[in-house]
Structure formats: structure tokens, C-alpha cells
Design an enzyme around this catalytic site. Structure first.
Site, PDB file in Angstrom:
ATOM      1  N   LYS A 199      -1.522   5.421   8.382  1.00  0.00           N
ATOM      2  CA  LYS A 199      -0.694   5.606   7.187  1.00  0.00           C
ATOM      3  C   LYS A 199      -1.601   5.751   5.965  1.00  0.00           C
ATOM      4  O   LYS A 199      -1.406   6.644   5.130  1.00  0.00           O
ATOM      5  CB  LYS A 199       0.258   4.422   7.016  1.00  0.00           C
ATOM      6  CG  LYS A 199       1.034   4.436   5.690  1.00  0.00           C
ATOM      7  CD  LYS A 199       1.966   3.245   5.585  1.00  0.00           C
ATOM      8  CE  LYS A 199       1.247   1.952   5.320  1.00  0.00           C
ATOM      9  NZ  LYS A 199       0.736   1.849   3.926  1.00  0.00           N
TER      10      LYS A 199
ATOM     11  N   SER B 289       0.854  -1.187   0.000  1.00  0.00           N
ATOM     12  CA  SER B 289       0.000   0.000   0.000  1.00  0.00           C
ATOM     13  C   SER B 289       0.892   1.240   0.000  1.00  0.00           C
ATOM     14  O   SER B 289       1.539   1.541   1.008  1.00  0.00           O
ATOM     15  CB  SER B 289      -0.908   0.008   1.235  1.00  0.00           C
ATOM     16  OG  SER B 289      -1.790  -1.081   1.209  1.00  0.00           O
TER      17      SER B 289
ATOM     18  N   LYS C 172      -6.913   1.180  -3.633  1.00  0.00           N
ATOM     19  CA  LYS C 172      -6.618   0.695  -2.278  1.00  0.00           C
ATOM     20  C   LYS C 172      -6.926   1.763  -1.238  1.00  0.00           C
ATOM     21  O   LYS C 172      -7.428   1.464  -0.146  1.00  0.00           O
ATOM     22  CB  LYS C 172      -5.156   0.265  -2.177  1.00  0.00           C
ATOM     23  CG  LYS C 172      -4.753  -0.249  -0.776  1.00  0.00           C
ATOM     24  CD  LYS C 172      -5.588  -1.453  -0.365  1.00  0.00           C
ATOM     25  CE  LYS C 172      -5.300  -1.878   1.078  1.00  0.00           C
ATOM     26  NZ  LYS C 172      -4.005  -2.530   1.254  1.00  0.00           N
TER      27      LYS C 172
END
Length: 292
Positions: free
Chosen positions: A240, A98, A172
Site C-alpha cells: 500500500k 498512513s 511517512k
């Protein structure tokens, strides 16, 4: 494009299962991980362990990255003693980590300069999906390159080509906003049921199959009720992704109030020392603290 030799970089919670599944699908897999012990644990499945990332990438038809963040991907794949430097021309780099959209686009450009194909293909499905080969794979890049990777993706889950380079990472981020918001909502709903006098496990059973049902509700709802939280993704990884999504939204002139609140909730927990808790455990704990 030949796809028989795989270099797999990053064998953590999900990457280890993914590398194993590729080997079990008949591919020759060489693995590398910063914590060497996690890679060495895969030797019993017939995988080869490399001492350096570049060693795993050398002579590979496809190199798969499952490293933890964009900066680490940049360092290992394109920094000093870079894995990309030793990949054969015409080989393919598949970044399933990611990472930010702009990072994927920049890496795609760097790969092209080296004569390497590039696909950003992050995944969703967690450790269970990685173990069972049922991951949702969001792939950005050229259609013919993604099509040629069928032997790789088939061992890992279901792939969807969502657009050009960077589109996989964008998909994502959308996934992570939905997941993080659902985790918060499920935790609050089950806590409400418990505090109101209902049996939370039976409430969960009653809601299965209705509009409230989802993979998060089925898997994380059960884990919340049973306090079954290890191993899993941490709260630190959630911020994050939510932080990256909010930064991108701001650059596009978008305001995302729900995502902003969810990010604030997770950041509050991380700031108070809960960053390494499983993300479901983290939200349950935070909700209980706030409602005492």
C-alpha cells in the site's frame, strides 16, 4: 486550544496502545473501532467505548484517526454519518494513519470548510514504539496547531513539524521506502551469512554499532533469526505504501529503481497468497523460496 477530551478512531495493533497511553497521560479518551472487541479491550484502562465513530468524535477537543488506509479514513471521517460532521468548530482532527499526500491535502480542505483544524501526523516505530510511547511523529499543518497538540504528542513519542498539510504523509512515504528496502536487505544479508557458514545471530551482533546498524537491523534482524513474527505489520500494508510512493514519484517525473524492485518483491509475495504474513516473515520466506 483546550486539549482534554480525545476521540480516538481505530484501535488496531498500534492504535490500541496509543489510545491507552493518552488515557494514562490523564486525558479523557473515547474510542471506536470497527471490530468492537478491540475497543472494548481498552475499557480496563478507563477508556470509554463508543458504538459509532461519530459518537467518539462528538464534543472532542481532538479526534485522532489510526485507520488503515486513505479510503477508509475518507469514509469514516468525511462520508455518511461522518465523524467530522459532529466535531465542534475549532477542534482539531489529527490523522495519524498512513494515507496518500493528496488525500491529506483534500481532507485538510474539507476540515477547514467545517471550521476544524487539521494535521496529518503519521508515525513510525511499529507496535513497540506505540506501546512504549517512542513513536517518530511526522506532522504536517500549521505550526501553532501542532504546538497546541503537545499534550497529545508527548504521550505518544517525538513530533517533528515537517511542513504544511500533506508534508507529514510525504515524510511517512519516505520512511516506508527506507524501511521496506532495509527489511529486504537485512533478510538477504542474514541469509547470505547463514548459507555461507556463519552463525547469523553472531553476525548480527558483530554488525551492531557499525554502518549497517539500524532500527530495522536491530529489531527485524533479531525477529528473522528467531522466527518471531507475530503480531506485526503485514506485507499487504507494505505494498500500500510503496505503491503510493511510486505513484507520487511518477507524478513528479521521478524514477526510483530500488523502490520499484522492493515493491515488485512484496507484490510477488502478496500475489502468491502471502499478503497477510508479517512483512519480515514475508521477506524471509520469499528469499528462501528464491534461493532454494
Amino acid at each position: 486550544m483546550s486539549v482534554t477530551r480525545i476521540g480516538f478512531i481505530g484501535t488496531g495493533i498500534m492504535g490500541g496502545h496509543m489510545a491507552r497511553r493518552l488515557a494514562q497521560a490523564g486525558l479523557a479518551v473515547t474510542v471506536w473501532n470497527r471490530s468492537l472487541g478491540k475497543a472494548e479491550a481498552l475499557e480496563r484502562f478507563g477508556l470509554t467505548v463508543a458504538a459509532e465513530a461519530a459518537e467518539a468524535a462528538r464534543d472532542a477537543d481532538v479526534v485522532v484517526s489510526m485507520l488503515s488506509s486513505g479510503p477508509i479514513c475518507d469514509e469514516v471521517l468525511f462520508g455518511a454519518n461522518a465523524a467530522a460532521d459532529v466535531m465542534p468548530p475549532g477542534s482539531t482532527l489529527v490523522v495519524m494513519s498512513s494515507i496518500p499526500v493528496e488525500t491529506a491535502r483534500r481532507q485538510g480542505e474539507l476540515a477547514a470548510q467545517k471550521g476544524i483544524r487539521y494535521v496529518d501526523a503519521p508515525v513510525s516505530g511499529g507496535e513497540t514504539g506505540a506501546d512504549e510511547g517512542t513513536l517518530a511523529i511526522m506532522a504536517g499543518g500549521e505550526a501553532d496547531t501542532i504546538g497546541a497538540l503537545k499534550p497529545v504528542f508527548a504521550a505518544l513519542g517525538r513530533v517533528t513539524h515537517v511542513g504544511p498539510t500533506g508534508a507529514g504523509s510525504l515524510a511517512k512515504l519516505a520512511n516506508q521506502l527506507i524501511v521496506a528496502s532495509n527489511i529486504c536487505a537485512v533478510a538477504e544479508a542474514l541469509l547470505l551469512a547463514e548459507r555461507g557458514g556463519a552463525h547469523p545471530a553472531r553476525v548480527r551482533e558483530a554488525l551492531l554499532g557499525g554502518f549497517a546498524d539500524s532500527t530495522v537491523f536491530r529489531q527485524h534482524g533479531r525477529r528473522m533469526i528467531e522466527a518471531d513474527f507475530a503480531p506485526g505489520g503485514t506485507a499487504r500494508y507494505q505494498i500500500k505504501d510503496t505503491g503510493t510512493a511510486l505513484a507520487l514519484a511518477a507524478s513528479l517525473g521521478l524514477r526510483l529503481p530500488v523502490a520499484t524492485e522492493v515493491d515488485r518483491i512484496f507484490r510477488g509475495l502478496v500475489d502468491n497468497g502471502g499478503g497477510d504474513l508479517d512483512h519480515s516473515a514475508a521477506i524471509v520466506e520469499l528469499r528462501r523460496i528464491n534461493l532454494r
